[in-house]
Design an enzyme around this catalytic site. Structure first.
Site, PDB file in Angstrom:
ATOM      1  N   VAL A 319      12.515  36.215-107.543  1.00 48.72           N
ATOM      2  CA  VAL A 319      12.550  35.016-108.376  1.00 48.72           C
ATOM      3  C   VAL A 319      13.917  34.350-108.311  1.00 48.72           C
ATOM      4  O   VAL A 319      14.039  33.120-108.341  1.00 48.72           O
ATOM      5  CB  VAL A 319      12.181  35.362-109.833  1.00 48.72           C
ATOM      6  N   GLU A 324      12.386  27.349-108.232  1.00 43.12           N
ATOM      7  CA  GLU A 324      10.981  27.054-108.528  1.00 43.12           C
ATOM      8  C   GLU A 324      10.712  25.565-108.737  1.00 43.12           C
ATOM      9  O   GLU A 324       9.650  25.059-108.425  1.00 43.12           O
ATOM     10  CB  GLU A 324      10.530  27.820-109.775  1.00 43.12           C
ATOM     11  N   ASP A 366      12.278 -12.010 -89.324  1.00 41.88           N
ATOM     12  CA  ASP A 366      11.938 -13.415 -89.148  1.00 41.88           C
ATOM     13  C   ASP A 366      13.073 -14.269 -89.699  1.00 41.88           C
ATOM     14  O   ASP A 366      13.801 -13.841 -90.601  1.00 41.88           O
ATOM     15  CB  ASP A 366      10.646 -13.752 -89.901  1.00 41.88           C
ATOM     16  N   ASP A 661       4.825 -11.666 -91.629  1.00 42.87           N
ATOM     17  CA  ASP A 661       4.059 -12.314 -92.689  1.00 42.87           C
ATOM     18  C   ASP A 661       2.656 -12.698 -92.229  1.00 42.87           C
ATOM     19  O   ASP A 661       1.697 -12.533 -92.952  1.00 42.87           O
ATOM     20  CB  ASP A 661       4.799 -13.544 -93.229  1.00 42.87           C
ATOM     21  N   ASP A 665       1.157 -10.540 -87.101  1.00 46.14           N
ATOM     22  CA  ASP A 665       2.340  -9.692 -87.174  1.00 46.14           C
ATOM     23  C   ASP A 665       1.980  -8.249 -87.517  1.00 46.14           C
ATOM     24  O   ASP A 665       2.804  -7.344 -87.360  1.00 46.14           O
ATOM     25  CB  ASP A 665       3.313 -10.207 -88.244  1.00 46.14           C
ATOM     26  N   ASN A 727      21.091  29.532-106.298  1.00 44.94           N
ATOM     27  CA  ASN A 727      20.139  30.641-106.209  1.00 44.94           C
ATOM     28  C   ASN A 727      20.629  31.738-105.267  1.00 44.94           C
ATOM     29  O   ASN A 727      20.346  32.917-105.479  1.00 44.94           O
ATOM     30  CB  ASN A 727      18.771  30.115-105.755  1.00 44.94           C
ATOM     31  N   ASN A 767      17.667  30.135-113.971  1.00 46.71           N
ATOM     32  CA  ASN A 767      16.898  29.148-113.210  1.00 46.71           C
ATOM     33  C   ASN A 767      16.401  28.020-114.083  1.00 46.71           C
ATOM     34  O   ASN A 767      16.368  26.862-113.676  1.00 46.71           O
ATOM     35  CB  ASN A 767      15.711  29.842-112.525  1.00 46.71           C
ATOM     36  N   ASP A 771      18.446  24.926-112.829  1.00 46.84           N
ATOM     37  CA  ASP A 771      17.656  24.346-111.738  1.00 46.84           C
ATOM     38  C   ASP A 771      17.012  23.018-112.101  1.00 46.84           C
ATOM     39  O   ASP A 771      16.436  22.374-111.235  1.00 46.84           O
ATOM     40  CB  ASP A 771      16.550  25.325-111.305  1.00 46.84           C
TER      41      ASP A 771
END
Length: 949
Positions: A319, A324, A366, A661, A665, A727, A767, A771
């Site tokens: 873990v 996670e 364009d 456009d 195209d 981690n 965590n 995290d």
């Protein structure tokens, strides 16, 4: 034959239905292709000229629902929440809960199973957090979908309106023009040179020529040429249809209901993240198994709880290694970045396309409306007798007049020249509360705005009898009104079709000398940055149809100069793009002289080379690649040339963003790495093909979007650097803490089993705290100062490269070392003599690791720059760090949290040492960055010396 078709009034018998359309009264129309449109309109209680009323639309929308396909894949809230528990890592946590409950039962089930409860609460908290993040990302996608929703033009309440296609109802009168996406199934009432691409429905690659006559028998879907279908696109011409089916009742709906679930292709970034997560999980599970096996062999285990402790250790190690919340945070950061783009008028249709956007090395744009203001204003008219100048800007016809003229005859000729352009015209000028607005092509609208400025006494001709619509291949359009053909288009094209010229009221034969004079006058006007259009006419008599062959022996009336000034912000954006290593390629259908003039004003190219569409046609693929490498300005370019340019640039190794456009195209826009559709002037077909839509049709918005794409990618790297290194620190702490337990004095006099440096619940707490908030805050970090000073990255570059992995491992080792040294410092024995209990020492180490990760947040903002650079530019980062610190104080000193997480109170000395030890990770990284910058400076000095600078 080019003609306007209306349909017969006879009715044939009908058989059992294959395509049914519900009427306003609940009846059905069977086999619409066999019925005349007039009867269908009657059954649907609608008028082809007036359409439905607002009340009728509301009633039918309520009765039949929105014109949308059912989304069977849409997740419910409960499905989204339960999905949070499907992650393999969550399964490990459930294993940890089961092990803890088993240990609790073995020990007599005394008291509450605290460890199991805490792990379960953390699992639930992580699920809630992941659900909240995914919900926010899903809401962002839904908001973007609404912004990119298709629209359709209808007749309602007797007026032409542009509405979301989802609001179409049976009985609506649908107007179709080149570039429109057909919003619902319908039966054609009128069709003029109408061709529709139905490949998405029938698989036929060739566009279908449409007509209005009813059909006999049972033709297959691909041959029902008097019907139009949802999801197809108008390639050419115009038409009018009555809507006969919406939503799941359409042919597209019938197909959708039969589709099996298909998996959507993942972006390179998502694939790489998934691969990293997979290998991290496999690697750490393998390490955990090895560590548990070794401990089982070498440890003196005397009770079932000792075995359980080893199992919990293995789960903790697994873990600890994998963040996670990574997938949810990644989706949320992308969603927030894309929403930020939308607020800047750049609407991304796909979250993960933002990574490609940041890698763009060429922007093909364009000219009209993107690099210029698209406020097309007709200012000059040149005819046989001289020149006329008009004043005024924008689309207000009341502002402006004739301010200069060569002669009265020149003004008369100029007036007729503009009249032709106003008649051969499909745009519309309306007075709204907010001011004058146009519907249609701005260049065409310039004629409608200019015509009133002449204060002409002659009347505008009546309704047109026939039309040959404009196309990019023909570069002209013609209409017949009251027995006269009016034609407008590119001056050189129009001049080639003319045999005479209007001089006053006379028609004189065009000599070669006069043709040369007109061509030179066009060049002179184009050199001033103006777009030029010529007009001509011919008396053809009363008729409702004609062929292209009739567009010959015309009488040349004159030509106009239409100014569209460059956008000032586009000039600045082009300079910024050049500084970022991004080329700007300007593409226009205008005259090469006009293109060169605008390009020079904008600073598009360092050279004055201009390539034309004709030159591109004459080149081989290898020659086009060489030209694409050098030329930045292309004139007289047709849509098919854009596709060849995209291919040539991609073959040259570029990541290409291409604007478009018109309907033609769409292939180039779709083929480009980032297809960009115009939101204001763009057709529905092009919008569907694009990945990004510009709400303001502004080139500066593209450059800003590229910058935002780079920022998002940078921030993804920042939080990945942070999450993985943090981690890794947890893994190093647990792994080396067990392996070196005897060295650092990590023993428990009350136990003969394994002593862990961190408890499983403590790892989960780290965590949960580190995290989420800090990682998300890094995803919101403002742009680095050099973000638009770097060259574009390659799409082959990994988001986590070798240098980042080296830094992750280095930081992980530092975190593990300072955490274990802190524990050793407070425990009796070991390398450093201490006098505290195991609970206090473990709590101090636990706190040191949390603080080290909070310090590491600032390290992770840059791989090279000091953490003290722009230290206070991210308020969210400071808030998340402060919250993490407060929560750590709570978990150490709040009694019930002490029980839950196995902590003990720390005094001031413990806290000061933990803070000092945790800060080492910051100073160690600063030292590495100093060394890196010194080495980089030395390398640059050597390169400059080698280059002779």
């Amino acid at each position: 034959m080019l003609e306007t078709r209306t349909e017969a009034d006879t009715v044939t018998s009908v058989n059992e239905p294959t395509q049914a359309s519900t009427s306003a009264t609940g009846g059905t129309i069977e086999k619409a292709w066999q019925l005349p449109g007039s009867e269908i309109a009657a059954r649907l209680d609608t008028d082809a000229g007036v359409g439905l009323t607002s009340a009728e639309v509301a009633e039918r929308l309520d009765k039949y629902g929105p014109n949308e396909l059912d989304d069977s894949e849409q997740e419910t809230r409960w499905q989204r929440f339960l999905k949070q528990f499907k992650d393999p890592l969550v399964s490990l946590l459930f294993v940890a809960i089961a092990i803890s409950l088993f240990a609790w039962l073995l020990e007599g089930a005394q008291g509450a199973p605290v460890d199991a409860i805490v792990i379960a609460v953390i699992v639930l908290a992580n699920a809630i957090l992941g659900y909240a993040q995914e919900s926010k990302a899903a809401d962002a996608v839904a908001a973007l979908s609404s912004m990119t929703a298709a629209t359709s033009t209808v007749i309602r309440n007797g007026h032409r309106e542009r509405i979301p296609s989802s609001e179409l109802v049976p009985g609506d009168i649908l107007l179709l023009e080149e570039g429109d996406a057909v919003g619902a199934d319908g039966r054609l009432l009128e069709a003029t040179n109408l061709r529709i691409q139905e490949a998405s429905l029938t698989g036929e690659s060739v566009a279908v020529d449409k007509q209005v006559e009813r059909l006999e028998g049972e033709p297959p879907l691909a041959e029902r040429d008097n019907c139009v279908y949802n999801g197809t696109g108008v390639v050419e011409g115009v038409g009018r249809a009555v809507v006969t089916a919406t939503g799941m009742q359409t042919e597209m709906g019938a197909i959708a209901s039969l589709l099996d679930e298909t998996e959507q292709d993942e972006s390179p970034l998502k694939r790489e993240i998934n691969l990293i997560s997979k290998w991290l999980g496999i690697s750490v599970v393998a390490i955990a198994i090895v560590v548990m096996a070794v401990l089982l062999i070498v440890s003196d285990l005397q009770s079932p709880s000792d075995y359980v402790e080893i199992l919990v250790l293995g789960v903790s190690l697994a873990v600890a290694a994998v963040p996670e919340g990574l997938p949810a945070i990644l989706s949320l950061v992308l969603a927030i970045g894309v929403q930020a783009l939308a607020r800047r008028n750049a609407v991304m249709k796909d979250l993960h396309s933002v990574e490609t956007l940041g890698a763009a090395s060429v922007i093909c744009s364009d000219k009209t409306g993107t690099l210029t203001r698209n406020e097309m204003t007709l200012t000059s008219v040149v005819s046989a007798s001289g020149k006329v100048e008009l004043s005024g800007t924008g689309y207000d016809p009341t502002e402006g007049s004739v301010v200069e003229r060569t002669s009265e005859q020149a003004q008369s000729e100029a007036e007729f020249t503009v009249l032709i352009g106003a008649v051969a015209n499909n745009s519309q000028l309306d007075r709204e509360e907010s001011g004058w607005e146009i519907l249609g092509d701005p260049t065409e609208a310039a004629f409608l705005v200019a015509w009133p400025k002449f204060e002409a006494h002659r009347a505008m001709p009546g309704e047109r009898d026939a039309e040959v619509p404009f196309s990019s291949e023909r570069k002209r359009m013609s209409v017949i009104v009251d027995g006269r053909m009016y034609t407008k288009g590119a001056p050189d094209i129009i001049l080639d079709l003319c045999s005479h010229e209007l001089v006053g009221q006379e028609r004189r034969e065009l000599t070669q000398a006069r043709r040369d004079e007109i061509s030179q006058a066009v060049i002179d006007l184009s050199a001033k940055g103006m777009r030029t259009l010529g007009t001509a006419f011919k008396d053809v008599g009363e008729r409702a149809e004609f062929t292209e062959a009739d567009e010959s022996a015309l009488c040349f009336a004159g030509f106009v100069g239409i100014i569209d000034p460059p956008r000032e912000e586009a000039k600045q954006a082009i300079a910024e793009a050049h500084g970022a290593g991004i080329r700007t390629v300007m593409i226009t259908g205008d005259h090469p002289v006009t293109a060169a003039s605008i390009a020079e004003q904008l600073g598009v190219s360092a050279n004055d080379r201009v390539a034309t569409g004709a030159e591109i046609d004459a080149m081989t693929a290898e020659e086009r690649k060489d030209v694409a490498h050098e030329v930045d300005v292309y004139a007289r370019v047709a849509p098919e040339h854009k596709l060849r340019l995209v291919d040539a640039l991609q073959r040259d190794g570029h990541i290409v963003a291409m604007t478009g456009d018109g309907v033609n195209d769409a292939p180039a826009v779709k083929s480009a790495d980032i297809g960009v559709a115009m939101g204001v002037t763009g057709t529905e077909v092009t919008k569907e093909a694009a990945r990004m839509i510009l709400a303001d049709d502004n080139y500066a918005t593209i450059v800003d979007a590229v910058k935002r794409g780079r920022v998002v990618f940078d921030n993804i790297q920042k939080f990945l650097r942070y999450l993985l290194s943090s981690n890794m620190g947890e893994v190093c702490t647990v792994f080396f803490g067990v392996v070196l337990a005897g060295v650092i004095g990590l023993t428990d006099p009350n136990s003969t089993g394994v002593v862990l440096p961190l408890l499983a619940t403590q790892v989960l707490w780290i965590n949960l705290v580190t995290d989420s908030g800090p990682a998300l805050a890094l995803g919101l970090d403002p742009a680095d100062g050099d973000v638009m000073k770097r060259k574009p990255r390659s799409l082959n570059d990994h988001v986590i490269d070798r240098a980042m992995w080296q830094r992750v491992i280095f930081i992980g080792l530092v975190m593990g070392a300072i955490t274990l040294l802190t524990i050793d410092m407070f425990l009796p024995g070991g390398l450093i003599e201490g006098s505290d209990s195991l609970d206090v020492a473990r709590t101090a180490g636990f706190t040191t690791l949390v603080l080290a990760q909070l310090f590491n947040v600032f390290n992770s903002r840059s791989a090279h720059e000091s953490a003290f650079t722009n230290l206070f530019t991210n308020g969210w980062l400071w808030a998340s760090v402060a919250l993490g610190f407060v929560l750590q104080i709570a978990v150490v000193h709040v009694p019930f949290m002490q029980v839950a997480f196995g902590t003990a109170s720390l005094d001031l000395q413990h806290w000061l040492i933990a803070i000092a030890m945790g800060s080492i990770v910051l100073w160690a990284e600063e030292l590495m960055k100093v060394i890196y910058r010194a080495l980089r400076a030395m390398r640059r000095a050597r390169e400059e010396l080698a280059a002779g600078k």
